[in-house]
Design a protein around this motif. Structure first.
Motif, PDB file in Angstrom:
ATOM      1  N   TRP A 250      11.000  -0.241   5.627  1.00 19.17           N
ATOM      2  CA  TRP A 250       9.840  -0.992   6.111  1.00 19.17           C
ATOM      3  C   TRP A 250       8.590  -0.132   6.177  1.00 19.17           C
ATOM      4  CZ3 TRP A 250       7.748   1.231  10.421  1.00 19.17           C
ATOM      5  CH2 TRP A 250       8.582   2.043  11.198  1.00 19.17           C
ATOM      6  N   ARG A 251       8.760   1.180   6.201  1.00 10.95           N
ATOM      7  CA  ARG A 251       7.631   2.107   6.331  1.00 10.95           C
ATOM      8  C   ARG A 251       6.694   2.044   5.122  1.00 10.95           C
ATOM      9  NH1 ARG A 251       8.969   5.831  10.466  1.00 10.95           N
ATOM     10  NH2 ARG A 251      11.131   5.592  11.165  1.00 10.95           N
ATOM     11  N   ILE A 252       7.225   1.649   3.978  1.00 12.00           N
ATOM     12  CA  ILE A 252       6.402   1.575   2.766  1.00 12.00           C
ATOM     13  C   ILE A 252       5.258   0.569   2.939  1.00 12.00           C
ATOM     14  CG2 ILE A 252       6.437   0.890   0.331  1.00 12.00           C
ATOM     15  CD1 ILE A 252       9.249   2.030   0.161  1.00 12.00           C
ATOM     16  N   MET A 253       5.498  -0.482   3.706  1.00 11.49           N
ATOM     17  CA  MET A 253       4.448  -1.481   3.926  1.00 11.49           C
ATOM     18  C   MET A 253       3.203  -0.861   4.536  1.00 11.49           C
ATOM     19  SD  MET A 253       6.556  -4.777   5.356  1.00 11.49           S
ATOM     20  CE  MET A 253       5.072  -5.771   5.330  1.00 11.49           C
ATOM     21  N   PHE A 254       3.392   0.034   5.486  1.00 18.62           N
ATOM     22  CA  PHE A 254       2.257   0.655   6.165  1.00 18.62           C
ATOM     23  C   PHE A 254       1.562   1.669   5.264  1.00 18.62           C
ATOM     24  CE2 PHE A 254       5.024  -0.985   9.433  1.00 18.62           C
ATOM     25  CZ  PHE A 254       4.144  -1.553  10.336  1.00 18.62           C
ATOM     26  N   TRP A 255       2.318   2.359   4.454  1.00 17.45           N
ATOM     27  CA  TRP A 255       1.694   3.311   3.527  1.00 17.45           C
ATOM     28  C   TRP A 255       0.870   2.573   2.464  1.00 17.45           C
ATOM     29  CZ3 TRP A 255       7.140   5.901   2.866  1.00 17.45           C
ATOM     30  CH2 TRP A 255       7.443   6.599   4.035  1.00 17.45           C
ATOM     31  N   ALA A 256       1.389   1.428   2.004  1.00 19.44           N
ATOM     32  CA  ALA A 256       0.657   0.654   1.001  1.00 19.44           C
ATOM     33  C   ALA A 256      -0.664   0.132   1.555  1.00 19.44           C
ATOM     34  CB  ALA A 256       1.516  -0.508   0.503  1.00 19.44           C
ATOM     35  N   GLY A 257      -0.690  -0.215   2.853  1.00 23.91           N
ATOM     36  CA  GLY A 257      -1.912  -0.739   3.467  1.00 23.91           C
ATOM     37  C   GLY A 257      -3.068   0.234   3.399  1.00 23.91           C
ATOM     38  N   ALA A 258      -2.763   1.534   3.574  1.00 22.66           N
ATOM     39  CA  ALA A 258      -3.818   2.537   3.506  1.00 22.66           C
ATOM     40  C   ALA A 258      -4.408   2.607   2.097  1.00 22.66           C
ATOM     41  CB  ALA A 258      -3.276   3.892   3.922  1.00 22.66           C
ATOM     42  N   ALA A 259      -3.570   2.398   1.087  1.00 17.03           N
ATOM     43  CA  ALA A 259      -4.050   2.437  -0.297  1.00 17.03           C
ATOM     44  C   ALA A 259      -4.972   1.254  -0.594  1.00 17.03           C
ATOM     45  CB  ALA A 259      -2.865   2.437  -1.257  1.00 17.03           C
ATOM     46  N   PHE A 260      -4.635   0.079  -0.046  1.00 20.68           N
ATOM     47  CA  PHE A 260      -5.471  -1.105  -0.273  1.00 20.68           C
ATOM     48  C   PHE A 260      -6.893  -0.906   0.262  1.00 20.68           C
ATOM     49  CE2 PHE A 260      -1.390  -3.818  -0.011  1.00 20.68           C
ATOM     50  CZ  PHE A 260      -1.143  -3.593  -1.359  1.00 20.68           C
TER      51      PHE A 260
END
Length: 564
Positions: A250-260
């Protein structure tokens, strides 16, 4: 003095006199009597409604009721403008400014919904109940008002652009760090800081976007801007599905948000400052008014309006969070949906939210803000049974589509409605602060629903507990149904008794004097001319007139010399 010099001076004096007005000087010198509220009128050509001027509160009960209830239904005249014509009428600067604001709100919503979508998996990872994880949602919502206050004050004192830049960078960093949280305590702490950053985004983005747009486009883009929230939810749903279907963390969701968020940061570097804010700063300087003096005038003149805005936004936030935050968990734990079924349902109702928010926001410019919200509340109440008790996935999806269609339809009116109600000098602060204080009041909605649902689990026909995977099945559905029915009724009543200042011209409402009278851009220009401080544009015009006279004079002399 030669005749030629007299001609030059006469032409310059005539140009200056054409711009001179004593209205603003008289307003400042005499204190100006309270402006009378003007009757709302509809312009047949553009369907723009003239709004009442801001002034002292009337002590007459009859006038008060007419002011409040007379704005519920305003008979529209003519036909609403074409949505497509409004979309293509914007210039490149307006499109860029709105895109930057929209993307920031989309990223904000994406980051927030990462928690509600992944709550079940976060709880499993940390070894706690789902209700413990939803406390992170509560914490985020509670601290958003601090961010709205800090960033809103900065926006009204120093401008919208740089506070927005700092804000989006800050919440992106915190969101990235959330993906590295080793335990629930650290995770909740990071979400608390994220809440402060998130609190600054909506109000600043809405004020920057709506101040840059023409009045006739305000309703449409209010709806589009607000549905950045649903669009962020939709993106988060798709990313969550990709993560869960591949068995990833689930941690990948938060990392992807920073990229957006990097895209929004890049666009905001080239977005200009709000012209309305720059004019407000010019007015403060011209009137020798401090920022804190304006705060005192705002509190003295509009404290009841500010309280109303907070109450209205409390019901609005109960409206959205009560229908969204726990719903994915309801689908998984009570209806026993798979991750794929949950994702399809979430995509369906978020599409409904985006479509209706845009449509109702657009038509609120024509039919009115209040009536648009009230009609949406009625339809939400009517479709609660289908939303919870549809009986099969197809009907559940239909119910969730229609319910979010009207929940977010009402929300599509909010950015325009709050900015129009906000005191003139504080459109950076008050819409966002009212929004987030409403969030503070409604912060525990998902946790309350989860706790009650877990305390009163589902039972079989014989009265025994319904057990699934060794645990009682929480009754989230009944809790959400009762909750949303009450909230829809309260929001309808609160909207009914409030004011509406549809299609207010922000450039005509930059500041207020000590009597609550609006001061606009034209007043500022008139005042400058009265005191011999012509604006740069008018100085340029005067110089052009002088140069033209000089050229004509030189040509005349040259012609006379040639004749000799």
């Amino acid at each position: 003095m030669s005749r030629d010099q007299q001609d030059v001076e006469a032409a310059t004096a005539a140009a200056t006199e054409a711009y001179t007005s004593s209205a603003f000087q008289q307003q400042l010198a005499t204190g100006a009597e309270t402006q009378q509220h003007q009757a709302q009128q509809v312009d047949d050509s553009s369907n723009v409604v003239a709004v009442p001027a801001t002034g002292k509160r009337s002590g007459k009960l009859k006038h008060h009721f007419k002011e409040i209830f007379g704005t519920i239904i305003v008979k529209p005249e003519g036909r609403p403008p074409s949505m497509w014509k409004i979309l293509i009428s914007l210039n490149n600067t307006q499109r860029l400014t709105f895109t930057a604001a929209f993307l920031g709100w989309l990223c904000d919503a994406y980051d927030f919904f990462c928690v509600s979508l992944a709550a079940t998996y976060i709880a499993e990872d940390f070894g706690v109940e789902v209700s413990a994880v939803t406390s992170a949602i509560t914490t985020t919502l509670m601290l958003r008002s601090i961010g709205a206050l800090l960033f809103g004050m900065a926006a009204d004192k120093w401008g919208r652009r740089w506070p927005l830049m700092i804000d989006i960078v800050l919440f992106s960093i915190i969101n990235m760090a959330s993906g590295f949280a080793p335990n629930l305590e650290t995770f909740i702490g990071l979400r608390a800081v994220f809440g402060i950053a998130m609190g600054g985004e909506w109000g600043l983005g809405a004020s920057l976007a709506l101040e840059s747009l023409p009045v006739e486009a305000r309703g449409l883009f209010s709806g589009i801007y607000q549905e950045g929230y649903a669009a962020g939810y939709l993106v988060a749903t798709l990313v969550n599905y990709a993560v869960q279907s591949t068995g990833s963390s689930w941690r990948i969701m938060f990392w992807a948000g920073a990229a957006f968020a990097l895209l929004a940061v890049a666009i905001r570097f080239v977005v200009p400052e709000s012209e309305t804010f720059e004019k407000t700063q010019e007015a403060r300087k011209l009137m020798s008014r401090s920022f804190f003096k304006d705060i005192w005038i705002m509190i003295k003149s509009h404290y009841l309006r500010v309280i109303y805005m907070v109450i209205l936004m409390a019901f609005f936030n109960f409206f959205s969070h009560g229908s969204q935050d726990l719903y994915p968990t309801f689908l998984l734990k009570q209806l026993n949906y798979t991750t794929a079924d949950q994702t399809i349902t979430s995509v369906v109702y978020n599409i409904g939210a985006i479509v209706k928010g845009t449509i109702i926001g657009f038509y609120s410019n024509y039919f009115g803000r209040k009536i648009s919200i009230m009609v949406s509340c009625v339809f939400v109440g009517a479709f609660i049974p289908l939303w919870i008790y549809g009986g099969n996935p197809a009907l559940i999806r239909l119910g969730s589509f229609i319910l979010q269609f009207f929940v977010q339809g009402a929300w599509g009116v909010v950015p325009a409605h709050l900015n129009e109600l906000a005191p003139p000098a504080f459109r950076g602060l008050m819409p966002g602060l009212a929004y987030q204080l409403g969030n503070l009041i409604s912060a525990a909605s998902s946790q309350i629903q989860a706790t009650i649902g877990e305390k009163y689990p589902l039972r079989n026909d014989d009265g025994s507990l319904l057990i699934r995977e060794g645990e009682p099945v929480p009754n989230y559905g009944l809790t959400q149904a009762i909750f949303m029915g009450c909230v829809a009724g309260c929001l309808l009543i609160c909207t009914m008794v409030g004011k509406e200042e549809r299609n207010k011209d922000f450039m005509d409402n930059l500041l207020e004097d000590e009597h609550g009278n609006a001061i606009g851009a034209n007043d500022i220009d008139d005042y400058r001319m009265e005191h011999g401080e012509a604006s740069s544009e008018r100085i340029k015009n005067d110089k052009a007139i002088q140069e033209k006279v000089h050229v004509e004079h030189a040509e005349q002399i040259q012609s006379q010399q040639q004749e000799k």
